[in-house]
Enzyme design. Structure first.
Site, PDB file in Angstrom:
ATOM      1  N   ASP A 222     -92.243 -48.553  69.905  1.00 30.86           N
ATOM      2  CA  ASP A 222     -90.793 -48.692  70.032  1.00 30.86           C
ATOM      3  C   ASP A 222     -90.106 -48.307  68.718  1.00 30.86           C
ATOM      4  O   ASP A 222     -88.899 -48.095  68.694  1.00 30.86           O
ATOM      5  CB  ASP A 222     -90.424 -50.156  70.365  1.00 30.86           C
ATOM      6  CG  ASP A 222     -90.021 -50.329  71.818  1.00 30.86           C
ATOM      7  OD1 ASP A 222     -89.633 -49.318  72.446  1.00 30.86           O
ATOM      8  OD2 ASP A 222     -90.093 -51.466  72.323  1.00 30.86           O
TER       9      ASP A 222
ATOM     10  N   GLN B 253     -91.321 -56.113  75.817  1.00 30.49           N
ATOM     11  CA  GLN B 253     -90.005 -55.868  76.422  1.00 30.49           C
ATOM     12  C   GLN B 253     -89.000 -56.920  75.944  1.00 30.49           C
ATOM     13  O   GLN B 253     -89.252 -58.110  76.049  1.00 30.49           O
ATOM     14  CB  GLN B 253     -90.136 -55.885  77.957  1.00 30.49           C
ATOM     15  CG  GLN B 253     -88.859 -55.536  78.683  1.00 30.49           C
ATOM     16  CD  GLN B 253     -88.369 -54.114  78.418  1.00 30.49           C
ATOM     17  OE1 GLN B 253     -89.146 -53.163  78.415  1.00 30.49           O
ATOM     18  NE2 GLN B 253     -87.090 -53.969  78.165  1.00 30.49           N
TER      19      GLN B 253
ATOM     20  N   LYS C 234     -91.593 -47.711  82.833  1.00 29.42           N
ATOM     21  CA  LYS C 234     -92.484 -47.336  81.722  1.00 29.42           C
ATOM     22  C   LYS C 234     -93.904 -47.154  82.251  1.00 29.42           C
ATOM     23  O   LYS C 234     -94.602 -46.201  81.892  1.00 29.42           O
ATOM     24  CB  LYS C 234     -92.439 -48.409  80.622  1.00 29.42           C
ATOM     25  CG  LYS C 234     -91.152 -48.333  79.816  1.00 29.42           C
ATOM     26  CD  LYS C 234     -90.899 -49.540  78.927  1.00 29.42           C
ATOM     27  CE  LYS C 234     -89.491 -49.418  78.336  1.00 29.42           C
ATOM     28  NZ  LYS C 234     -89.054 -50.548  77.547  1.00 29.42           N
TER      29      LYS C 234
END
Ligand code: NAP
Length: 275
Positions: A117, A94, A50
């Site tokens: 997200d 995460q 990422k």
């Protein structure tokens, strides 16, 4: 024919890079904060990729690598700080978090406008209402892959295997928005092959290697394989690629299909959140 997720992902990243450059020339720098708690090797790889994606597109990344024994309250404070920082446009925590931290609580604290997200109740709700804003990354990537075939999705029969909150359910809503007729299957579905054989577009998000065999697929179907499984140290999807690819009009390989698109959609969301 293969749908090349790597090539499509590269093309979109190049487009993002141009937009980021434009914003920077106006004094605005898109910024993504990435929080990793603990030392899970798979999570470390995801986070590294990422951050690399940010570097390529010119998006600024703030990386918070926290110890396994970080307290929930420390994480809460960090998220509050990032929520209130106007120079941060996206916040990503995460998953999975260590067991002593309440994931649901942590996700609920991220400002929905920075929820790149797309996991927050607000973002999921907007998608459900048919007015998506920051779309969950993997399902968004799947839709872009299907669009890249040039096939009009309107009226097509789409079958999704898997009903998870991160893949199956958001995909259902996205496919409806593309005017598909959608069926979502799961482990309690009776006679799954009879349903999958009707699919013009078949999406597998199960987590079982080579689960979808060629007898489950209609001739000429578009087959998208979301699954990531490791068998004898090698990556494979949920679809028996070797045999199904002989029947499908378009199919995504694993690796090199959906995987590269997920991070690209995260970068796209960060740009959108910044705008
Ligand atoms: P998940 O939460 O475990 O959900 C799996 C789904 O498959 C469930 O809805 C389950 O049904 C269904 N299922 C399991 N066995 C089945 C069977 N025999 N017949 C029909 N349906 C069955 O998994 P997920 O998070 O959605 O992920 C699915 C796969 O995609 C995994 O391999 C994951 O690693 C991969 N993935 C890839 C990416 C990417 O970037 N490429 C991103 C996310 C996930 P029930 O609901 O009835 O249990």
């Amino acid at each position: 024919m293969n749908i090349d997720g790597k090539a499509l992902s590269q093309k979109i990243r190049d487009e993002i890079k141009i937009e980021v450059d434009e914003l920077k020339s106006k004094g605005v720098e898109p910024c993504l904060a990435v929080i990793l708690v603990g030392n899970d090797p798979a999570s470390e790889i995801y986070v590294r990729n990422k951050i690399r994606g940010c570097e390529y597109t010119g998006i600024k990344s703030l990386s918070y690598k926290l110890d396994e024994d970080t307290t929930e309250e420390y994480l809460v404070d960090l998220i509050e700080k990032l929520n209130n920082d106007n120079s941060v446009h996206g916040i990503l925590v995460q998953m999975p978090l260590p067991k002593h931290i309440n994931e649901k609580r942590i996700l609920s604290l991220i400002n929905p406008k920075k929820d790149v997200d797309g996991f927050s109740v607000e973002q999921i709700g907007l998608l459900g209402l048919g007015t998506p804003d920051l779309i969950t990354c993997t399902p968004h990537g799947v839709i872009e892959l299907i669009k890249s075939t040039g096939v009009d999705m309107t009226g097509k029969r789409a079958v999704v295997i898997g009903r998870s909150n991160v893949v199956g359910k958001p995909l259902m809503n996205l496919l409806l928005l593309e005017n598909c007729t959608v069926t979502v299957c799961h482990s309690k579905t009776v006679d799954l092959p009879s349903i999958t054989r009707e699919a013009d577009i078949l999406i597998a998000a199960i987590g079982k290697p080579k689960f979808v065999t060629s007898d489950m697929v209609k001739d000429g179907a578009i087959v998208i394989d979301v699954g990531i499984n490791r068998v004898d140290g090698k990556l494979c999807g949920d679809v028996d690629y070797e045999n199904v690819s002989k029947k499908a009009s378009f199919i995504t390989p694993v690796p090199g299909g959906v995987g590269p698109m997920t991070i690209t959609m995260l970068l796209k969301n960060t740009l959108k959140a910044c705008r």
